[in-house]
Design a protein around this motif. Structure first.
Motif, short mmCIF file in Angstrom:
data_model
loop_
_atom_site.label_atom_id
_atom_site.label_comp_id
_atom_site.label_asym_id
_atom_site.label_seq_id
_atom_site.Cartn_x
_atom_site.Cartn_y
_atom_site.Cartn_z
N ALA A 52 10.89 -3.49 11.65
CA ALA A 52 11.64 -4.87 11.34
C ALA A 52 12.46 -4.64 10.12
O ALA A 52 13.85 -5.26 9.82
CB ALA A 52 10.81 -6.10 11.34
N GLN A 53 12.15 -4.39 8.93
CA GLN A 53 12.85 -4.21 7.83
C GLN A 53 13.95 -3.18 7.81
O GLN A 53 15.14 -3.57 7.56
CB GLN A 53 12.07 -3.78 6.61
N GLU A 54 13.71 -1.89 8.38
CA GLU A 54 14.51 -0.94 8.65
C GLU A 54 16.03 -1.60 9.70
O GLU A 54 16.94 -1.17 9.45
CB GLU A 54 14.21 0.19 9.30
N GLU A 55 15.65 -2.42 10.63
CA GLU A 55 16.53 -2.76 11.53
C GLU A 55 17.33 -4.36 10.76
O GLU A 55 18.05 -4.83 11.57
CB GLU A 55 15.89 -3.19 12.97
N GLY A 56 17.00 -4.54 9.67
CA GLY A 56 17.64 -5.56 9.02
C GLY A 56 17.07 -6.94 9.30
O GLY A 56 17.76 -7.98 8.96
N TYR A 57 16.07 -7.25 9.84
CA TYR A 57 15.38 -8.35 10.36
C TYR A 57 14.64 -9.07 9.27
O TYR A 57 14.65 -10.41 9.08
CB TYR A 57 14.51 -8.41 11.58
#
Length: 813
Positions: free
Chosen positions: A658-663
């Motif tokens: 989730a963090q890597e995908e910018g959420y």
């Protein structure tokens, strides 16, 4: 016959003089000409400065003298025919000897008389006209004539009054018998009946040309300068300004009175009565049509131009002793007149309690002293207050003959200035309704000119200037979207979105003309060191109309500077939730300041990223509806996490994805702790009209205490691995009850809470996929079946689009 006048910039150097001679040759092929020339470049200023230095016994006066001498020598060497150079040099050297003698006299006497100053300041035109006449002789049949033999004036040496009866007689006698195709004369200078030298004052060369044009009934008076006519506004301050093709004498006088330096008001007087047209032309672009000034203006826009004067002081005389007392105005203006103080603007309250006059700053000290002396009796008895002096002001004026036939121009003028926080100190409008003038702060002059030009002359294309802080995932996508849509916005929404500044935590760049969004990353790498205070001060100093500060960060310190921007009429658009979820007093203060200074404060992306949640809520409240209950899934990151977490996945891995995908926020604990969701429901409650603090939100956290107490991302992720069984147990309990886990925010009857809930299959939240958000509003109008808003609620692209939408809202206001 036509009269041509060439200003100082047109004859500043050899290259320019060659252009002037070519123009003379071209015009002489069509008409007999009278050509009036100014001094070379800044010669007159240098001569006056040298005279003043000499009178102060400053030996440096010779430096200015030698500069002038060198310039004229260079022009002679470069342009005068070799066989004429000796004759020209002898004449010019004779003039320079006279000039040096006069300057030496001032030096020895340690004073300069008005007569001496007039004589010295006129040498520039005597020198330039004689040289140019000899240069022009190579191309045309030209003769030189000294204006002092034709123009006769009063005994006032500076700004002398012309004796038109004698002057016209002299001109008729000379030009009737003069057969040369071109006559070249010096501007600015004249003489008395007794033969004493005088000057015609500011704009004197223009005035000389107009005197000749009127005397010989010329077909046209041409003023050749360095711009292509009279512009809709000062092109140095308003880049979108353009030349006006045709204006009336009255419009030209009004514009020139209020600062348009292309032509001076006295110039128009001699030709006005004879209806001789004036054409303003550009020496450096002679093919341009320029501006024609004549008796009749063209129909079209009611406002023909916007002009302004800097360095204005406002004097206010007021007091109860003025009411009903005759002669107060007379005494005031007689006092100013007696001390040669020019009044630029007058306005008086209908109550007769006060009179305001605008004068030039240079006269302020003397004016205040003399007015207080004139009204000393009334001031001593407290019937009238001592004169109030306000400096650092400018006058801005709308001008147009057709203004009187159009309703609402004043309203448009003051409304557009007000929206940009331009404070108006005084207003004046003549009975002819050809001019509306306002006194404003000098610091606002450029912004005011651009605002009014946009309002009255541009194709309703509104320019919005953005100052962007934060260019991470969201900020980068925001700039990309602006770059992509720039053309569309201009064509379809009449908006010109311009990014003026960009900053990250290390560097910042500014460009008043607009930063290229193709290369902003490279520019930012070479930018200056950034700081929040410096960024604000630079933004404030630029003082651009329709300025908007964009906060794409999640930084508390950035949120703390919103007040400074709003107070200075700079709008704020932010995805940073900290300010709106801060103490209630601060939230209310920001909203109040926004209203007080007409500075937009928009934060749609605080809840639901690009979803129109806050805007919809505002419309409900504004239309009279009342919110009773809100149920929502407001965290796209948490929804993504629990939609992807199951018995075959690791909670740690899903959060990391989730963090890597910018959420998530840069610190994912903000999302998973429920603080982010608590802020969002708090904001919705406040926007619904309820007064809550963040501490009032019940936060039922699902993270273990140890995870909540971590101080960095590495330790936080380590704790997630440690408590994997805890997260698996949460999933199993929901699955055993045929439910899905959703992190829900609720507001009901003035109370709010956030926490993980089991959502059954028949609930609207059950099938909420990916990172979507959903909000249910239960209101007076939607008591059973709530108003529902659903869609993507996280991600850089949708958040950026929400910020973009707020910018467009501001642009459309």
């Amino acid at each position: 016959m036509n009269v041509l006048k060439f200003g100082g910039s047109s004859v500043a150097n050899s290259q320019n003089i060659e252009k002037v001679v070519q123009i003379i040759a071209n015009e002489a092929a069509k008409n007999q000409l009278i050509v009036v020339v100014s001094a070379f470049g800044k010669t007159t200023n240098k001569l006056i400065e040298a005279a003043e230095q000499a009178a102060q016994n400053n030996a440096n006066y010779l430096d200015g003298y030698k500069e002038v001498e060198l310039l004229h020598s260079e022009v002679i060497e470069t342009l005068v025919s070799k066989n004429q150079q000796e004759e020209v040099k002898n004449h010019i050297n004779s003039l320079f000897k006279q000039l040096r003698t006069l300057l030496e006299g001032c030096y020895l006497l340690k004073e300069i008389t008005p007569k001496a100053l007039a004589t010295i300041s006129g040498f520039g035109e005597l020198l330039s006209s004689y040289i140019i006449a000899n240069i022009a002789n190579k191309e045309v049949d030209a003769v030189y004539k000294d204006s002092r033999e034709l123009i006769i004036t009063s005994n006032t040496f500076d700004k002398a009054q012309v004796d038109f009866a004698l002057t016209n007689a002299n001109c008729n006698a000379f030009f009737t018998h003069n057969q040369q195709q071109v006559t070249i004369l010096p501007g600015f200078i004249a003489r008395t009946k007794e033969g004493e030298p005088t000057t015609l004052g500011r704009g004197g060369s223009d005035y000389s040309a107009a005197i000749y044009a009127a005397a010989v009934n010329a077909d046209e008076l041409q003023i050749w300068t360095d711009v292509s006519g009279m512009y809709t506004a000062n092109p140095h301050l308003v880049k979108q300004a353009f030349p006006v093709s045709h204006i009336s004498y009255q419009e030209a006088m009004e514009l020139s009175h209020f600062g348009a330096k292309v032509i001076y008001p006295p110039t128009i007087q001699p030709v006005l009565h004879k209806e001789i047209p004036i054409r303003i032309k550009n020496t450096f672009e002679p093919e341009n049509a320029g501006t024609v000034i004549s008796k009749i203006t063209e129909n079209g826009k009611p406002v023909k131009g916007i002009s302004h004067i800097e360095n204005i002081t406002l004097l206010t005389l007021e007091g109860s002793g003025m009411i009903g007392v005759s002669g107060i105005s007379k005494r005031l203006f007689e006092t100013l007149s007696a001390h040669n103080i020019n009044v630029v603007l007058i306005t008086q309250a209908s109550s007769e309690h006060s009179i305001c006059v605008g004068i030039y700053d240079e006269d302020a000290e003397k004016a205040a002293l003399k007015i207080n002396e004139a009204f000393a009796f009334e001031i001593e008895r407290h019937k009238i207050d001592p004169i109030r002096v306000e400096q650092g002001l400018a006058i801005i004026a709308l001008v147009g003959d057709n203004m009187r036939n159009h309703q609402g121009l004043s309203g448009q003028m003051f409304s557009s200035l007000g929206k940009n926080n331009v404070n108006i100190r005084a207003i004046a409008q003549g009975a002819s309704e050809k001019n509306i003038s306002a006194v404003i702060n000098s610091s606002d002059a450029k912004k005011a000119l651009n605002t009014l030009h946009e309002q009255f002359f541009e194709e309703k294309v509104k320019q919005v200037n953005l100052f962007v802080t934060g260019v991470g995932n969201v900020g980068e996508r925001f700039l990309a979207q602006i770059h992509q849509q720039k053309k569309y916005l201009k064509e379809h929404l009449k908006l010109n979105i311009r990014v003026v500044a960009i900053s990250n935590s290390k560097q910042m760049i500014f460009d008043e003309k607009g930063i290229s969004l193709k290369s902003w990353k490279e520019q930012l790498q070479d930018g200056e060191a950034s700081s929040l205070e410096h960024f604000f001060q630079r933004t404030k100093a630029l003082n651009l109309r329709n300025s908007v500060f964009i906060d794409n960060t999640a930084n508390q310190k950035v949120s703390e500077v919103y007040e400074h921007y709003l107070t200075n009429n700079i709008g704020v658009v932010t995805c940073n939730k900290i300010a709106c979820a801060s103490e209630l007093e601060n939230y209310k203060k920001l909203k109040y300041i926004s209203r007080k200074y007409s500075a937009p404060f928009l934060f749609e992306t605080n809840v639901g990223a690009g979803l129109p949640i806050i805007d919809t809520l505002k419309n409900l409240i504004a239309s009279g509806d009342r919110v009773h209950k809100i149920q929502a899934v407001l965290s796209g990151s948490l929804n993504f996490v629990f939609n992807n977490f199951n018995e075959s996945t690791s909670f740690h891995d899903v959060v990391q994805q989730a963090q890597e995908e910018g959420y998530t926020e840069p610190d994912p604990k903000i999302d998973l702790s429920g603080v982010d969701v608590a802020r969002k429901i708090l904001i919705l409650a406040r926007e619904s009209g309820y007064e809550l603090e963040l501490s009032n939100i019940e936060n039922n956290a699902f993270l273990p205490k140890k995870s909540l107490e971590t101080t960095n991302n590495a330790d936080f992720y380590t704790s997630l691995i440690e408590f994997e069984n805890h997260f698996q147990q949460l999933y199993k309990e929901a699955a055993d009850n045929n439910c899905r886990l959703k992190y829900v925010a609720e507001f009901n009857d003035g109370k709010a809470s956030v926490g993980l809930q089991h959502i059954p299959f028949d609930h609207p939240f059950y099938n909420l996929e990916g990172s979507d958000n959903i909000v249910l509003f239960f209101t007076d109008r939607y008591p059973v079946n709530p108003l529902q808003i659903k869609g993507a609620g996280a991600g850089a692209d949708v958040t950026a689009s929400g910020i973009f939408a707020d910018v467009i809202r501001i642009g459309n206001q």
